[in-house]
Design a protein around this motif. Structure first.
Motif, PDB file in Angstrom:
ATOM      1  N   MET A   1       0.839  -1.204   0.000  1.00 45.85           N
ATOM      2  CA  MET A   1       0.000   0.000   0.000  1.00 45.85           C
ATOM      3  C   MET A   1       0.875   1.255   0.000  1.00 45.85           C
ATOM      4  O   MET A   1       1.185   1.830  -1.000  1.00 45.85           O
ATOM      5  CB  MET A   1      -0.839   0.034   1.291  1.00 45.85           C
ATOM      6  N   LYS A   2       1.333   1.611   1.194  1.00 47.59           N
ATOM      7  CA  LYS A   2       2.155   2.817   1.319  1.00 47.59           C
ATOM      8  C   LYS A   2       3.341   2.756   0.365  1.00 47.59           C
ATOM      9  O   LYS A   2       3.885   3.753  -0.030  1.00 47.59           O
ATOM     10  CB  LYS A   2       2.650   2.948   2.759  1.00 47.59           C
ATOM     11  N   MET A   3       3.661   1.532  -0.018  1.00 46.71           N
ATOM     12  CA  MET A   3       4.884   1.371  -0.811  1.00 46.71           C
ATOM     13  C   MET A   3       4.805   2.063  -2.175  1.00 46.71           C
ATOM     14  O   MET A   3       5.791   2.182  -2.864  1.00 46.71           O
ATOM     15  CB  MET A   3       5.203  -0.107  -0.987  1.00 46.71           C
ATOM     16  N   PHE A   4       3.622   2.536  -2.555  1.00 52.93           N
ATOM     17  CA  PHE A   4       3.505   3.179  -3.867  1.00 52.93           C
ATOM     18  C   PHE A   4       3.945   4.645  -3.840  1.00 52.93           C
ATOM     19  O   PHE A   4       3.994   5.307  -4.841  1.00 52.93           O
ATOM     20  CB  PHE A   4       2.073   3.101  -4.384  1.00 52.93           C
ATOM     21  N   GLN A   6       6.637   7.627  -2.658  1.00 54.80           N
ATOM     22  CA  GLN A   6       7.969   7.939  -2.141  1.00 54.80           C
ATOM     23  C   GLN A   6       7.856   8.592  -0.764  1.00 54.80           C
ATOM     24  O   GLN A   6       8.468   8.150   0.186  1.00 54.80           O
ATOM     25  CB  GLN A   6       8.687   8.882  -3.118  1.00 54.80           C
ATOM     26  N   GLU A   7       6.997   9.606  -0.701  1.00 55.97           N
ATOM     27  CA  GLU A   7       6.924  10.363   0.556  1.00 55.97           C
ATOM     28  C   GLU A   7       6.439   9.462   1.687  1.00 55.97           C
ATOM     29  O   GLU A   7       6.906   9.503   2.802  1.00 55.97           O
ATOM     30  CB  GLU A   7       6.060  11.624   0.368  1.00 55.97           C
ATOM     31  N   HIS A   8       5.502   8.543   1.337  1.00 51.43           N
ATOM     32  CA  HIS A   8       5.063   7.605   2.370  1.00 51.43           C
ATOM     33  C   HIS A   8       6.246   6.739   2.797  1.00 51.43           C
ATOM     34  O   HIS A   8       6.455   6.475   3.958  1.00 51.43           O
ATOM     35  CB  HIS A   8       3.937   6.720   1.850  1.00 51.43           C
ATOM     36  N   ALA A   9       7.009   6.348   1.802  1.00 51.11           N
ATOM     37  CA  ALA A   9       8.161   5.486   2.102  1.00 51.11           C
ATOM     38  C   ALA A   9       9.029   6.182   3.144  1.00 51.11           C
ATOM     39  O   ALA A   9       9.379   5.618   4.157  1.00 51.11           O
ATOM     40  CB  ALA A   9       8.950   5.246   0.835  1.00 51.11           C
ATOM     41  N   GLU A  11       8.255   8.547   5.289  1.00 45.39           N
ATOM     42  CA  GLU A  11       7.537   8.444   6.570  1.00 45.39           C
ATOM     43  C   GLU A  11       7.797   7.075   7.190  1.00 45.39           C
ATOM     44  O   GLU A  11       8.317   6.959   8.273  1.00 45.39           O
ATOM     45  CB  GLU A  11       6.036   8.511   6.321  1.00 45.39           C
ATOM     46  N   LYS A  12       7.425   6.051   6.399  1.00 47.28           N
ATOM     47  CA  LYS A  12       7.516   4.695   6.930  1.00 47.28           C
ATOM     48  C   LYS A  12       8.895   4.474   7.530  1.00 47.28           C
ATOM     49  O   LYS A  12       9.052   4.053   8.651  1.00 47.28           O
ATOM     50  CB  LYS A  12       7.258   3.683   5.816  1.00 47.28           C
ATOM     51  N   THR A  16       9.387   3.825  11.176  1.00 45.41           N
ATOM     52  CA  THR A  16       9.877   2.469  11.432  1.00 45.41           C
ATOM     53  C   THR A  16      11.073   2.524  12.365  1.00 45.41           C
ATOM     54  O   THR A  16      11.141   1.823  13.354  1.00 45.41           O
ATOM     55  CB  THR A  16      10.281   1.776  10.116  1.00 45.41           C
ATOM     56  N   GLY A 137      -7.373  14.140   4.108  1.00 48.12           N
ATOM     57  CA  GLY A 137      -7.562  13.804   2.701  1.00 48.12           C
ATOM     58  C   GLY A 137      -7.902  15.000   1.827  1.00 48.12           C
ATOM     59  O   GLY A 137      -8.269  14.842   0.665  1.00 48.12           O
ATOM     60  N   SER A 140      -6.620  15.177  -1.607  1.00 45.02           N
ATOM     61  CA  SER A 140      -6.860  13.991  -2.441  1.00 45.02           C
ATOM     62  C   SER A 140      -8.314  13.876  -2.864  1.00 45.02           C
ATOM     63  O   SER A 140      -8.654  13.031  -3.698  1.00 45.02           O
ATOM     64  CB  SER A 140      -6.451  12.727  -1.679  1.00 45.02           C
ATOM     65  N   ASN A 164      -2.687  15.438  -3.455  1.00 43.66           N
ATOM     66  CA  ASN A 164      -2.147  14.297  -2.716  1.00 43.66           C
ATOM     67  C   ASN A 164      -0.976  14.613  -1.784  1.00 43.66           C
ATOM     68  O   ASN A 164      -0.418  13.688  -1.186  1.00 43.66           O
ATOM     69  CB  ASN A 164      -1.737  13.169  -3.683  1.00 43.66           C
ATOM     70  N   PRO A 166       0.707  15.358   1.614  1.00 42.62           N
ATOM     71  CA  PRO A 166       0.249  15.101   2.972  1.00 42.62           C
ATOM     72  C   PRO A 166       0.189  16.384   3.802  1.00 42.62           C
ATOM     73  O   PRO A 166       0.966  17.314   3.572  1.00 42.62           O
ATOM     74  CB  PRO A 166       1.293  14.140   3.538  1.00 42.62           C
TER      75      PRO A 166
END
Lengths: 304, 304, 304
Positions: A1-4, A6-9, A11-12, A16, A137, A140, A164, A166
């Protein structure tokens, strides 16, 4: 999911790391826990607007806060606590989910019922109490919270944020940010092409008159004056647009190329939240088409 | 935004005065603050229905309260604490966003998938646990909260409120208000044109049998008897309507002209939340068309 | 309303007994009250995921809990506290509201804008922060909560639950339940038919490789290997599906017959949340059609 994303990555990764550390250093756990606990404490605030939160609780940090309507409905929204003294309540966002759609699903600010002469008011969300979407959201999808009809606005602030992005990056990512400072409060009637609603002068927080002009198509550039928020502009087809974001129509009646939302019928078939921003193809620097940046940015509306 | 609505303007004025006064007289601030604080206190109530709130906390004021489902989902809805002893929980509203739409976007109580013989049940929201909308928007869009499937109903109350009226005026603005008082609780199977669901006698809180009859078209007036809520009425096309609001079909099978919601297929193309209220044009006092007042009023459903 | 559903009827009966008893035995009232009060206490928990709730508050009961995002947004969702040690956060569900719809209303995970070559990403909800639906409605409509982008996932669990089953029966009703246990966390780029995203081996909680294979059509059975969750599979039309639930494509590029969500354009017109599960008619044991059970089950996604 989030893996799509970059910015989420990123964050993750960050979060993490924190999570991993949690298992090693309890201090970091507390940090993370304390952060969430601090945010949850905001749910005890009693206020009707971000301005009241600023004044009553002396909050100066941008972010999500809880507001209560005069009827007691509780909701969360984003407060801009920094621009020009802060206290700005995010009450809505206008997001064009597809310029190819002609008043189809997702065109909540115009009409989701197609381009229909029998529905000049479209979905009517500009003036009713329907609400939709969530604060996080807002870039988005369309967003409208109870503050839209409940908060007592003296002024208005508008952010144009690329789709989109954040919440924590909205301020930096915005291609345009401006607000009024003259406490406009009057009531206006439906206008006509020559007799439209009010045009309120704005103060730029990001961008200026020149950049505003360049965000719209070459053709309409001669028909509007930047530096204003105009309400209830009417075009040749008598369709009422809810807001001209950043400009004031001065000649011609082709407002569908630089004003947004509101109507349910346009001719030819150019219906949508951003009615005719793609008249000469999407995002080309030509004719009546608005810029790609403008067409692909959500319009966030704040009250204060 | 708010400036498009007279009633909002009034609100704004009132509240604005309060706000202005805030800066002058702290007492008025407290008044406003105390009002919101009182409403926020309701979030501490633990109850599954407005009846439980009335009985446990002795609340007698109409307004928004917090309810908790058996699964622990918390939501806000409107409680009618005055009609016939109060304790009525608003669980849903059926709002026809466009009689021109044929099971298009916004026809959540019938189908948003078009008039489709392969989808006789439509979106199925009459019997599933999907929820949508917000209490304050119940007259501007379809509304369904968890109480719809969670609250234990002994009786039902229905308000027909002109579209877009704000919550605080619903009671006064309603063109029709009625409720059952016989604690109907049984379970019914799908019926047929001749063997439909139950017809429960109602008590009128506003309006009467005569005004109810006049709210529908001249033709169907001979086919139903006012003074009932009927469930699961079936028409000639075997489409099941969820509820006949205020009437009981007695002859013919043309229920699509005075019953609402439920089905996903009608012939000819007359699909929608209010399936065929516009058969002979919208709101004409002729043929099968329901009155304009009825077609342009949201139907609010309460349980107790 | 509730009367249309057998299971609701049962509920109603049970709860009604309780209610009746309320009037007789205060003890039973307290039981009911204490149950709701216990659930409401969960609103005091401060946690970002079900795993944190399990670890911080030692909760071991499946059900609805409150979570807080890094930005402070508070939401309720379902926590699976039992499977393989528990701590699974329900972050989304993919529900096919109509296999006859071709990217129409309700196809939020693909596109609600029709099958459109100009919108290859469709609504983009797989990677944005838009949210929709409610936990209790997760088997009746698409559901996406902030946990989808906020929770730090090390592993993923998937439940295939027949449409409209109520939350308290999900676990038992599921036709398939499985999860990963290798803490996959890496980031993947958009792939192609031959170079797709990651395929993560899964552990079956209900069902197995054989039953998984039989849930899809005879033709694709030779093109995938059961026992995996695959992300970002690409088909012949270059459309990206978000997830292949339970399988890993090994040959051919006909992923639209056994992978779901993501794209906005398919050829021929086979767009939708479950793009082409009905290629050879809905739910026939033939050709490329997935089984009726699979097509009519919502796909619930959990993180941990």
């Amino acid at each position: 999911m989030k893996m799509f994303s970059q910015e989420h990555a990123k964050e993750k990764h960050t979060i993490t790391e924190a999570t991993k550390d949690v298992k090693k250093t309890p201090t970091l756990t507390m940090t993370n826990f304390d952060h969430l606990e601090k945010l949850r404490k905001r749910s005890t605030y009693v206020a009707g607007s971000c301005k009241e939160i600023r004044d009553r609780y002396n909050e100066q940090e941008d972010g999500l806060y809880y507001l209560t309507t005069a009827n007691g409905m509780v909701y969360q929204t984003f407060c801009d606590m920094t621009t020009a003294g802060g206290g700005w309540t995010l009450v809505a966002s206008v997001h064009e989910n597809s310029v190819y759609g002609r008043c189809t699903v997702g065109d909540r600010w115009s009409s989701q019922q197609g381009n229909n002469a029998e529905l000049p008011d479209g979905d009517g969300n500009w003036s009713n109490r329907n609400t939709f979407g969530a604060a996080e959201g807002a870039t988005s999808d369309d967003f409208k919270n109870p503050g839209y009809y409940d908060v007592v606005a003296e002024d208005m602030s508008v952010w144009h944020v690329p789709n989109n992005f954040p919440l924590e990056h909205w301020n930096q990512a915005a291609i345009l940010r401006y607000h009024t400072d003259n406490h406009f409060l009057s009531l206006y009637n439906v206008g006509s092409c020559s007799n439209r609603g009010p045009a309120i002068p704005i103060v730029y927080d990001h961008g200026d008159r020149v950049s505003t002009r360049m965000l719209y198509g070459p053709n309409p550039r001669g028909e509007f004056e930047p530096g204003f928020i105009t309400f209830r502009a009417i075009n040749n087809e008598r369709a009422a647009m809810a807001i001209c974001s950043g400009v004031k129509p001065i000649t011609g009646c082709n407002t569908e190329h630089y004003c947004i939302g509101g109507g349910g019928y346009f001719y030819p078939d150019q219906c949508g939240d951003f009615p005719s921003f793609d008249w000469d193809r999407l995002g080309r620097e030509q004719g009546w088409s608005a810029s790609k940046e403008m067409t692909e940015s959500a319009v966030l509306l704040f009250y204060r």
